[in-house]
Design an enzyme around this catalytic site. Structure first.
Site, PDB file in Angstrom:
ATOM      1  N   ASP A  49      -1.619   0.826  56.631  1.00 60.37           N
ATOM      2  CA  ASP A  49      -1.978  -0.250  57.541  1.00 60.37           C
ATOM      3  C   ASP A  49      -0.951  -0.673  58.750  1.00 60.37           C
ATOM      4  O   ASP A  49      -0.741  -0.421  59.861  1.00 60.37           O
ATOM      5  CB  ASP A  49      -2.586  -1.279  57.083  1.00 60.37           C
ATOM      6  CG  ASP A  49      -3.469  -0.763  55.943  1.00 60.37           C
ATOM      7  OD1 ASP A  49      -3.847   0.532  55.413  1.00 60.37           O
ATOM      8  OD2 ASP A  49      -4.232  -1.550  55.114  1.00 60.37           O
ATOM      9  N   GLU A 108       1.222  -2.962  43.111  1.00 56.07           N
ATOM     10  CA  GLU A 108       0.899  -1.964  44.392  1.00 56.07           C
ATOM     11  C   GLU A 108       2.047  -1.455  45.010  1.00 56.07           C
ATOM     12  O   GLU A 108       1.806  -0.470  45.270  1.00 56.07           O
ATOM     13  CB  GLU A 108      -0.243  -3.003  45.198  1.00 56.07           C
ATOM     14  CG  GLU A 108      -0.532  -2.431  46.366  1.00 56.07           C
ATOM     15  CD  GLU A 108      -1.110  -3.376  47.239  1.00 56.07           C
ATOM     16  OE1 GLU A 108      -1.245  -4.629  47.081  1.00 56.07           O
ATOM     17  OE2 GLU A 108      -2.058  -3.024  48.002  1.00 56.07           O
TER      18      GLU A 108
HETATM   19  C1  9WN Z   1      -7.319  -2.205  53.743  1.00 52.53           C
HETATM   20  C2  9WN Z   1      -6.658  -0.449  48.647  1.00 52.53           C
HETATM   21  C3  9WN Z   1      -6.337  -0.285  49.891  1.00 52.53           C
HETATM   22  C4  9WN Z   1      -5.546   0.906  50.265  1.00 52.53           C
HETATM   23  C5  9WN Z   1      -4.734   0.963  51.528  1.00 52.53           C
HETATM   24  C6  9WN Z   1      -3.935  -0.364  51.486  1.00 52.53           C
HETATM   25  C7  9WN Z   1      -4.655  -1.397  51.386  1.00 52.53           C
HETATM   26  C8  9WN Z   1      -6.570  -2.561  52.841  1.00 52.53           C
HETATM   27  C9  9WN Z   1      -6.065  -3.954  52.906  1.00 52.53           C
HETATM   28  O1  9WN Z   1      -5.384  -1.561  50.133  1.00 52.53           O
HETATM   29  O2  9WN Z   1      -5.569  -1.591  52.488  1.00 52.53           O
HETATM   30  O3  9WN Z   1      -8.004  -0.803  53.644  1.00 52.53           O
HETATM   31  O4  9WN Z   1      -6.956  -4.983  52.882  1.00 52.53           O
HETATM   32  O5  9WN Z   1      -4.927  -4.056  53.112  1.00 52.53           O
HETATM   33  O6  9WN Z   1      -3.163  -0.231  52.826  1.00 52.53           O
HETATM   34  O7  9WN Z   1      -3.694   2.013  51.575  1.00 52.53           O
HETATM   35  O8  9WN Z   1      -6.378   2.073  50.138  1.00 52.53           O
HETATM   36  O9  9WN Z   1      -5.853  -0.231  47.502  1.00 52.53           O
END
Ligand code: 9WN
Length: 439
Positions: free
Chosen positions: A170, A407
């Site tokens: 992101d 994470e």
């Molecule tokens: C938005 C779930 C997801 C991952 C992404 C990571 C994060 C979400 C957020 O979490 O994104 O999709 O709210 O930040 O960047 O890679 O799939 O683990």
């Protein structure tokens, strides 16, 4: 806590939430990795992780980036199901509820499906494994076709993303220049939920970034997800090299799946052609000066110059000429990445510490993400660099043994950041452990 326990605690029966509090829904590219980990515990359950996700595939083939859990506590994630409910009425949307987002994420699914098959075969569960692949194959084909048509009208082999969330990385600095030119218009007020689940707001994207993220969602909803309309007027259109290379790897996996399933020759030719097209597209975006592959901003017809892990895309796509492989390895082991003396362990920081706006605690701006290490480990192995791969696997397992299944990790201290029981982290750990003695 052991990796297996993390997956069990996040298990919702037919699918796995990405994390207990921060991410209480099913995320698309997480599921591909989760299936890889679950395969080592229970192949039938691993198969269901993918079939349950693909039950929400859009009619045009798109696999949504989130399938919202109707049972998640209200206001647990923003933007949640209410925010995306209108997308449920768009022409290509699947039946709702449950609602899905209208974005997508990198296609890790064929990689997951292939691992499920490989483990099933080892365990003598060939019959069930083959049945699963037969069921999933047409859906995977439709998904990849969507990416190579709607998301690549140019026929370049590279996928266009409409939103940084689609990249899965992101707030990576690789999108800064493209995002900065997005002017945020009038939107209803909103409240972020993500900051309630982390110790320090610096670990998450900033409010300015968030406003742009939501504005882009707003524009996609206003276009009713009509791809041609989005392509015409959307302010954020980026050829994403990491997404595109995962598609190359996934198409290679799909070819293997296709052979197991026994499909018409024309499918093999089609998918083989996609692999070649993807590799050629990545080749066009190679930057000899940085020794990396760079994303391209289609709106401004400009290369997005940033030193991030996404630049190793050709390594993930594989089948490289020796000179290109050597150039990539030089960059990977240079002080810009693994040769940086301040690193606690030789694991790839998501962004090079030498990059402007690198931040060791902020999400994709610097921390080490185990799933990315897994992708590079797999790529090194496939490139015949088994010693280097083994060193990366050892370092990654050490980080997890000391810091848990977080994470992401601070690269200089190894501090665990973000969510602390992240499913995909536990999943790749299980795959690394299963590799013990296999190398
Ligand atoms: C938005 C779930 C997801 C991952 C992404 C990571 C994060 C979400 C957020 O979490 O994104 O999709 O709210 O930040 O960047 O890679 O799939 O683990």
């Amino acid at each position: 806590m052991r990796a297996e326990e993390v997956l069990r605690r996040n298990d919702m029966g037919e699918w796995t939430r990405a994390a207990p509090d921060l991410y209480p829904h099913q995320w698309s590219w997480d599921s591909g990795f989760i299936a890889i980990g679950l395969a080592h515990l229970d192949t039938a359950r691993a198969a269901r992780e993918l079939t349950s996700l693909f039950a929400h595939q859009w009619k045009n083939g798109k696999v949504p980036h989130i399938v919202f859990n109707p049972e998640a506590p209200p206001d647990s994630y923003f933007p949640g199901a209410e925010h995306w409910a209108s997308a449920g009425r768009f022409p290509d949307a699947p039946p709702a509820p449950p609602y899905t987002s209208a974005l997508c994420q990198p296609p890790t699914h064929a990689l997951g499906a292939l691992r499920v098959w490989e483990v099933a075969r080892e365990k003598g569960e060939e019959y069930a494994g083959r049945r699963f692949l037969r069921e999933l194959y047409p859906r995977l084909l439709l998904w990849h076709r969507y990416l190579l048509t709607e998301r690549d009208p140019e026929g370049s082999g590279l996928v266009t993303i409409y939103h940084p969330w689609e990249s899965g990385t992101d707030n990576s600095p690789r999108f800064d220049a493209a995002l900065e030119s997005v002017e945020v218009g009038e939107m209803p007020p909103y409240e972020r939920q993500d900051l309630n689940h982390v110790d320090d707001p610096a670990e998450r994207p900033t409010d300015e970034e968030y406003a742009r993220y939501l504005w882009l969602v707003e524009l996609i909803k206003r276009a009713r997800c009509d791809e041609a309309k989005i392509y015409e007027g959307h302010p954020f259109l980026v050829k994403d090299v990491l997404f595109s290379t995962i598609l190359v790897a996934a198409n290679e996996a799909l070819l293997e799946i296709a052979r197991v399933v026994g499909v018409p020759e024309e499918d093999l030719v089609l998918v083989g052609g996609w692999v070649e097209r993807g590799r050629a597209g990545l080749d066009d975006l190679w930057d000899p000066e940085l020794g990396l592959c760079l994303d391209r901003d289609l709106r401004h017809d400009a290369s997005l110059r940033a030193r991030t892990v996404a630049g190793f895309a050709p390594l993930i796509a594989g089948d490289l000429e020796l000179a290109r492989l050597e150039a990539l390895l030089r960059t990977l082991y240079s002080p810009y990445f693994l040769g940086e003396p301040r690193l606690r362990l030789p694991l790839p920081p998501s962004t090079s510490p030498a990059q402007r706006r690198f931040h060791p605690r902020s999400y994709w701006r610097g921390p080490v993400w185990p799933v990315v290490s897994w992708l590079l480990w797999r790529s090194l192995l496939r490139a015949g660099e088994s010693e280097r791969a083994e060193a990366m696997r050892g370092a990654a397992l050490r980080e997890l043994a000391e810091g848990g299944f977080a994470e992401y990790f601070e690269p200089f201290t190894g501090e665990a950041l973000g969510s602390h029981e992240q499913s995909w982290t536990a999943a790749v750990a299980l795959d690394w452990l299963a590799h013990d003695g296999a190398s």
